[in-house]
Design an enzyme around this catalytic site. Structure first.
Site, PDB file in Angstrom:
ATOM      1  N   LYS A  38      -2.730  -1.703 -14.332  1.00  0.00           N
ATOM      2  CA  LYS A  38      -2.256  -3.091 -14.394  1.00  0.00           C
ATOM      3  C   LYS A  38      -3.340  -4.040 -13.875  1.00  0.00           C
ATOM      4  O   LYS A  38      -4.290  -3.601 -13.216  1.00  0.00           O
ATOM      5  CB  LYS A  38      -0.978  -3.241 -13.566  1.00  0.00           C
ATOM      6  CG  LYS A  38      -1.153  -2.967 -12.074  1.00  0.00           C
ATOM      7  CD  LYS A  38       0.196  -2.843 -11.367  1.00  0.00           C
ATOM      8  CE  LYS A  38       0.015  -2.545  -9.888  1.00  0.00           C
ATOM      9  NZ  LYS A  38       1.300  -2.188  -9.234  1.00  0.00           N
ATOM     10  N   ARG A 136      12.878  -4.947  -4.192  1.00  0.00           N
ATOM     11  CA  ARG A 136      12.048  -5.726  -5.112  1.00  0.00           C
ATOM     12  C   ARG A 136      12.617  -5.560  -6.512  1.00  0.00           C
ATOM     13  O   ARG A 136      13.137  -6.500  -7.091  1.00  0.00           O
ATOM     14  CB  ARG A 136      10.602  -5.234  -4.998  1.00  0.00           C
ATOM     15  CG  ARG A 136       9.605  -6.087  -5.696  1.00  0.00           C
ATOM     16  CD  ARG A 136       8.188  -5.639  -5.409  1.00  0.00           C
ATOM     17  NE  ARG A 136       7.804  -4.414  -6.109  1.00  0.00           N
ATOM     18  CZ  ARG A 136       6.567  -3.940  -6.152  1.00  0.00           C
ATOM     19  NH1 ARG A 136       5.585  -4.572  -5.523  1.00  0.00           N
ATOM     20  NH2 ARG A 136       6.281  -2.843  -6.809  1.00  0.00           N
ATOM     21  N   TYR A 264     -19.142 -29.449   0.688  1.00  0.00           N
ATOM     22  CA  TYR A 264     -18.144 -30.511   0.637  1.00  0.00           C
ATOM     23  C   TYR A 264     -17.506 -30.753   1.995  1.00  0.00           C
ATOM     24  O   TYR A 264     -17.188 -29.804   2.720  1.00  0.00           O
ATOM     25  CB  TYR A 264     -17.026 -30.143  -0.346  1.00  0.00           C
ATOM     26  CG  TYR A 264     -17.430 -30.230  -1.801  1.00  0.00           C
ATOM     27  CD1 TYR A 264     -18.023 -31.388  -2.314  1.00  0.00           C
ATOM     28  CD2 TYR A 264     -17.196 -29.166  -2.659  1.00  0.00           C
ATOM     29  CE1 TYR A 264     -18.377 -31.463  -3.658  1.00  0.00           C
ATOM     30  CE2 TYR A 264     -17.537 -29.233  -3.998  1.00  0.00           C
ATOM     31  CZ  TYR A 264     -18.127 -30.388  -4.498  1.00  0.00           C
ATOM     32  OH  TYR A 264     -18.475 -30.464  -5.806  1.00  0.00           O
ATOM     33  N   MET A 313     -16.152 -24.504  -6.304  1.00  0.00           N
ATOM     34  CA  MET A 313     -15.597 -23.856  -7.491  1.00  0.00           C
ATOM     35  C   MET A 313     -16.571 -22.836  -8.084  1.00  0.00           C
ATOM     36  O   MET A 313     -16.184 -21.719  -8.435  1.00  0.00           O
ATOM     37  CB  MET A 313     -15.246 -24.899  -8.556  1.00  0.00           C
ATOM     38  CG  MET A 313     -14.534 -24.301  -9.753  1.00  0.00           C
ATOM     39  SD  MET A 313     -14.264 -25.470 -11.082  1.00  0.00           S
ATOM     40  CE  MET A 313     -13.118 -26.600 -10.320  1.00  0.00           C
TER      41      MET A 313
HETATM   42  C1  LIG Z   1       1.080  -0.966  -8.427  1.00  0.00           C
HETATM   43  C2  LIG Z   1       2.032   0.134  -8.354  1.00  0.00           C
HETATM   44  C3  LIG Z   1       1.600   1.446  -8.087  1.00  0.00           C
HETATM   45  C4  LIG Z   1       0.176   1.782  -7.677  1.00  0.00           C
HETATM   46  O1  LIG Z   1       0.025   1.585  -6.279  1.00  0.00           O
HETATM   47  P1  LIG Z   1      -1.355   1.942  -5.536  1.00  0.00           P
HETATM   48  O2  LIG Z   1      -1.063   1.679  -4.105  1.00  0.00           O
HETATM   49  O3  LIG Z   1      -2.368   0.999  -6.095  1.00  0.00           O
HETATM   50  O4  LIG Z   1      -1.673   3.349  -5.845  1.00  0.00           O
HETATM   51  C5  LIG Z   1       2.522   2.466  -8.195  1.00  0.00           C
HETATM   52  N1  LIG Z   1       3.819   2.209  -8.495  1.00  0.00           N
HETATM   53  C6  LIG Z   1       4.276   0.951  -8.706  1.00  0.00           C
HETATM   54  C7  LIG Z   1       5.719   0.746  -9.024  1.00  0.00           C
HETATM   55  C8  LIG Z   1       3.406  -0.127  -8.632  1.00  0.00           C
HETATM   56  O5  LIG Z   1       3.868  -1.365  -8.823  1.00  0.00           O
END
Ligand SMILES: *Cc1c(COP(=O)(O)O)cnc(C)c1O
Length: 368
Positions: A38, A136, A264, A313
């Site tokens: 991801k 979550r 800045y 930036m």
């Molecule tokens: C992002 C994620 C992972 C991976 O976690 P890491 O700590 O990066 O290995 C695994 N399971 C879920 C549901 C996640 O959202």
């Protein structure tokens, strides 16, 4: 390795292979390995990383959103892809690209079954997500009868796996909480399998879960940050190699006098005669303003140079008063010698955040 002459994120695929093999070595041969790619494979390059992992024999991928999965499919990735957090508006596209949804509440379960039915699917693989403490995403244990009813009422979808996510797998002070989470997951999984009449795969562990809870690997682990070289602990960081190095170059050097300011709003003021170097990387590239005002630092010729004043930036300035260097010299923002987790810590954050923040303006290069 040629020295950087502009800002680049250099990705080392040998290091990715090393991390994959190291993490695999912690598993039983029968345990499947899901690579989490991801967020552009944690800010690197999801397509290149996924294709490399396919060559190494990865079993599954996960992305957060449907559009991330579509990009992988459009670039020829054929391994199954779990979408961790899909929205119903994308279910049609998800099916068209052979992506597999995490179903985490009644609304998404109902809407997914509706879409799969309309499309005439049979046994479309879905993954049932349970909340075991993170609060979550995920069904609660009490939803099991409802889920089973729904799944038994259709032939369009089939539960390929049941999974959950650990709350504090990297924090050994929370070991008791985690052990209880594991127990809760086992009880959910057993009840689910009993009622549905077959055994979906089970998976619970992220990277730190994989490393710290070998009793909880089940059928598959979901590994993200470890692949990219971070183990969330001093001990495991030593066994892994960061795959990404963020490099840049000194564009210009200014000699300033006591009392002059830098950047800045004059937030940095020289206390004596000083040398300041300007680096072509800024908050639009992912080095947030939080790193400014002396918190963050870069490495130049092996020495640490703190950020002077506010991050702009498109550039930032660093104090090089005590460093021998010249315009055109290479700058390491993070890499093997000064790790992204140290830089992240300097601003009170974690490796995950700085890695995933590096914007698409920064060119990705690859080494082996
Ligand atoms: C992002 C994620 C992972 C991976 O976690 P890491 O700590 O990066 O290995 C695994 N399971 C879920 C549901 C996640 O959202």
């Amino acid at each position: 390795m040629a020295k950087a002459q502009e800002t680049v994120l250099e990705l080392n695929l040998n290091s990715l292979s090393h991390n994959f093999e190291y993490l695999k070595s912690k598993l039983k041969p029968s345990t499947k390995f899901l690579g989490v790619v991801k967020a552009f494979a944690y800010g690197s390059d999801a397509v290149v990383v996924a294709k490399h992992l396919e060559k190494l024999g990865v079993d599954y991928f996960a992305v957060a959103y449907v559009n991330e999965g579509i990009v992988l499919r459009e670039n020829g990735v054929t391994t199954p892809i779990l979408v961790l957090h899909p929205q119903p508006i994308n279910f049609k596209a998800l099916i068209e690209h052979c992506l597999e949804p995490s179903l985490y509440n009644a609304k998404v379960l109902n809407e997914f079954i509706e879409t799969a039915t309309k499309q005439g699917q049979k046994d479309y693989p879905v993954h049932i997500k349970f909340n075991t403490g993170l609060n979550r995403l995920g069904f609660s244990e009490n939803d099991i009868p409802f889920i089973i009813n729904k799944l038994k009422s259709t032939k369009c979808v089939k539960a390929k796996s049941v999974f959950s996510h650990l709350v504090a797998s990297e924090d050994l002070d929370e070991k008791e909480f985690t052990e209880n989470q594991i127990k809760k997951f086992i009880s959910i999984a057993e009840r689910f399998a009993d009622l549905i009449g077959y055994k979906p795969w089970l998976h619970l562990c992220n990277t730190s879960g994989l490393l710290n809870y070998p009793n909880a690997h089940f059928d598959m682990v979901r590994c993200g940050i470890g692949l990219y070289g971070f183990g969330n602990s001093f001990k495991e960081d030593k066994n892994l190699i960061p795959i990404a190095s963020l490099k840049s170059v000194i564009s210009q050097i200014h000699n300033i006098e006591k009392g002059e300011s830098v950047g800045y709003n004059r937030s940095y003021r020289a206390s004596k005669s000083e040398r300041i170097a300007t680096i072509p990387i800024g908050h639009a590239d992912g080095i947030s303003r939080i790193y400014g005002q002396g918190k963050g630092f870069v490495s130049i010729n092996g020495k640490s140079a703190p950020i002077a004043g506010n991050v702009c930036m498109d550039m930032l300035m660093v104090n090089i008063t005590n460093i021998e260097c010249k315009e055109g010299d290479e700058v390491i923002v993070f890499g093997q010698e000064n790790s992204a987790s140290n830089l992240a810590e300097s601003a009170g954050t974690i490796s995950y955040e700085i890695l995933t923040a590096i914007s698409s303006r920064v060119r990705r290069t690859f080494t082996k």
